[in-house]
Design an enzyme around this catalytic site. Structure first.
Site, short mmCIF file in Angstrom:
data_model
loop_
_atom_site.label_atom_id
_atom_site.label_comp_id
_atom_site.label_asym_id
_atom_site.label_seq_id
_atom_site.Cartn_x
_atom_site.Cartn_y
_atom_site.Cartn_z
N THR A 20 -21.68 -65.77 -83.15
CA THR A 20 -21.25 -65.80 -81.54
C THR A 20 -21.40 -67.40 -81.13
OG1 THR A 20 -23.45 -65.15 -81.02
CG2 THR A 20 -22.05 -63.37 -80.96
N TRP A 21 -21.33 -68.03 -82.04
CA TRP A 21 -21.61 -69.40 -81.52
C TRP A 21 -20.24 -69.92 -80.80
CZ3 TRP A 21 -20.08 -74.65 -84.53
CH2 TRP A 21 -20.81 -75.83 -83.56
N ASP A 50 -24.82 -61.58 -84.89
CA ASP A 50 -25.64 -62.92 -84.83
C ASP A 50 -25.49 -63.69 -83.50
OD1 ASP A 50 -27.62 -64.30 -86.54
OD2 ASP A 50 -26.16 -65.94 -85.84
N TYR A 55 -27.40 -70.66 -78.11
CA TYR A 55 -25.94 -70.67 -78.12
C TYR A 55 -25.57 -70.72 -76.51
CZ TYR A 55 -25.93 -69.66 -82.93
OH TYR A 55 -25.86 -69.75 -84.51
N GLN A 166 -31.04 -67.27 -93.02
CA GLN A 166 -29.55 -67.66 -92.70
C GLN A 166 -29.53 -68.87 -93.30
OE1 GLN A 166 -26.91 -67.62 -88.71
NE2 GLN A 166 -28.11 -65.77 -88.76
N TYR A 194 -23.89 -68.26 -92.93
CA TYR A 194 -23.20 -68.82 -91.73
C TYR A 194 -22.19 -69.73 -92.06
CZ TYR A 194 -26.21 -73.05 -91.02
OH TYR A 194 -26.76 -74.18 -91.22
N LEU A 197 -16.31 -69.62 -92.96
CA LEU A 197 -14.87 -70.10 -92.95
C LEU A 197 -14.98 -71.45 -93.05
CD1 LEU A 197 -13.25 -67.24 -90.77
CD2 LEU A 197 -13.06 -67.64 -93.31
#
Ligand code: NAP
Length: 269
Positions: A20-21, A50, A55, A166, A194, A197
Site C-alpha cells: 500500500t505504499w 501490508d 506511508y 520483509q 517487497y 515488480l
C-alpha cells in the site's frame, strides 16, 4: 490462492498479498479506485495487506481501514512501526495509532520497518512483547534486517519468535539470495518480498517471448510467479488499478517448471 505458513506459526497466509505504499494520498475519485482495487484483491484471495505508519503519514492505513470495513476477519493485516518510534513508549503509542487508523482491534503482523542504530533493540522488542501480551498484535516481524541484525533481534525476544523479514526481492534485485534468503529458509522465517515488480520497472524486453507464450502470462505475472517460487517467500505487489490486481491474483494459479525457473534466474543473474 495458494497459502503458505507464516514462519513456524501454523498460520497460513496467501502467497500474494498487496502493498500500500503511495496509496491513500489522493482524494475523491482516485481514492475510491484504490479502495475498489484493494477490495477486489481481497475477493481474489490476496488477503495479506501490508502497510506502514509512515506511508502517506498514516493515510495508507486509513485507506486500508476503509477498504476492510465489514470484512476485517477475512484479511491478515501487516503494518510497520518506523525507527524514530522504536523507544518503549513510542512503540506502544505508534501501535495504538495504527490500530485506530486501520479501524481494527488488533494488528496481525507488526514489523520493525528498518533497523535502528539509535534505540537498543532490547528496548524495542520489550515493547513488542508487551503488545503481544496485551493482544494488540499477534506476530512480530522485521524488515530490512541483515542476518546479524535478525539474530540480535531474536535474542532480544525471550517469549516470542520473529516470524518474518520483509526484504526487497524481485527477478531483477537478487542480493538477498547470497545470505539472507538461505538464512530465512533455514530458520523458517517467511520472506515477505517487497517491490516484487521492481516498483513497476518491468524488464519486458529481457523476458523471452516464448516463455510468456508458454504460460500465457504477462511479464509482471511471470515476475510474481518467479519471486514466489521458493516456499519461504510470499510477495506483496502494489497495484492501484483493478486490472493490475486481477492480473496479479492470476499470476500464481499455475507454477512455472523448475527448468524455466532456472532459465529465467540465469538470464537476470
Ligand atoms: P511493486 O509492487 O514492485 O510495483 C508497483 C508498481 O507496479 C505500480 O506502479 C503498479 O501500478 C505496477 N503494477 C502492479 N501490478 C502490475 C501488473 N500486473 N502489470 C504491470 N504493472 C503492475 O513496488 P512497491 O510498491 O515498491 O512494492 C510493493 C509493496 O512493498 C509496497 O506497496 C509496500 O507495501 C512494500 N514496501 C516495503 C518497503 C520496506 O522497506 N519494507 C519498501 C518498499 C515497498 P499501479 O499502482 O498503477 O497499478
Amino acid at each position: 490462492m495458494e497459502k503458505r505458513e507464516l514462519g513456524r506459526t501454523r498460520e497460513k497466509i496467501p502467497v500474494l498479498g498487496m502493498g500500500t505504499w503511495e496509496i491513500g494520498d489522493a482524494q475523491n475519485e482516485r481514492r475510491a479506485l484504490e479502495i475498489k482495487a484493494l477490495r477486489r484483491g481481497i475477493e481474489l484471495g490476496m488477503t495479506l495487506i501490508d502497510s506502514a505508519e509512515m506511508y502517506g503519514y498514516g493515510n495508507a492505513e486509513k485507506l486500508v481501514g476503509q477498504a476492510i470495513k465489514g470484512i476485517r476477519d477475512d484479511v491478515f493485516i501487516a503494518t510497520k512501526v518506523s525507527p524514530q518510534h522504536f523507544g518503549y513508549e513510542d512503540v506502544l503509542s505508534s501501535c495504538e495509532n495504527s490500530i485506530r487508523r486501520l479501524g481494527v482491534e488488533h494488528i496481525d503482523l507488526y514489523q520493525l520497518h528498518w533497523p535502528s542504530d539509535q534505540v537498543p533493540i532490547e528496548e524495542t522488542m520489550k515493547a513488542m512483547e508487551e503488545l503481544v501480551a496485551r493482544g494488540k498484535i499477534r506476530y512480530i516481524g522485521v524488515s530490512n534486517f541483515s542476518v546479524a541484525q535478525t539474530l540480535k533481534a531474536r535474542e532480544a525476544l525471550p517469549r516470542s519468535e520473529i516470524v518474518s523479514n520483509q526484504l526487497r526481492y524481485s527477478l531483477t534485485r537478487r542480493s538477498i539470495e547470497a545470505e539472507l534468503l538461505p538464512f530465512c529458509e533455514r530458520e523458517k522465517l517467511t520472506v515477505i518480498a517487497y517491490s516484487p515488480l521492481d516498483t513497476g520497472k518491468l524488464p519486458t524486453s529481457k523476458i523471452p517471448q516464448a516463455l510468456l507464450d508458454k504460460y500465457a502470462m504477462t511479464p509482471a505475472q511471470l515476475m510474481l510467479n518467479w519471486v514466489t517460487y521458493r516456499d519461504a517467500v510470499v510477495a506483496i505487489p502494489k497495484a492501484a488499478k483493478v486490472e493490475h490486481v486481477e492480473k496479479n491474483a492470476a499470476a500464481v494459479s499455475t507454477r512455472i517448471s523448475p527448468d524455466d525457473y532456472q532459465a529465467l534466474s540465469r538470464i537476470f543473474e
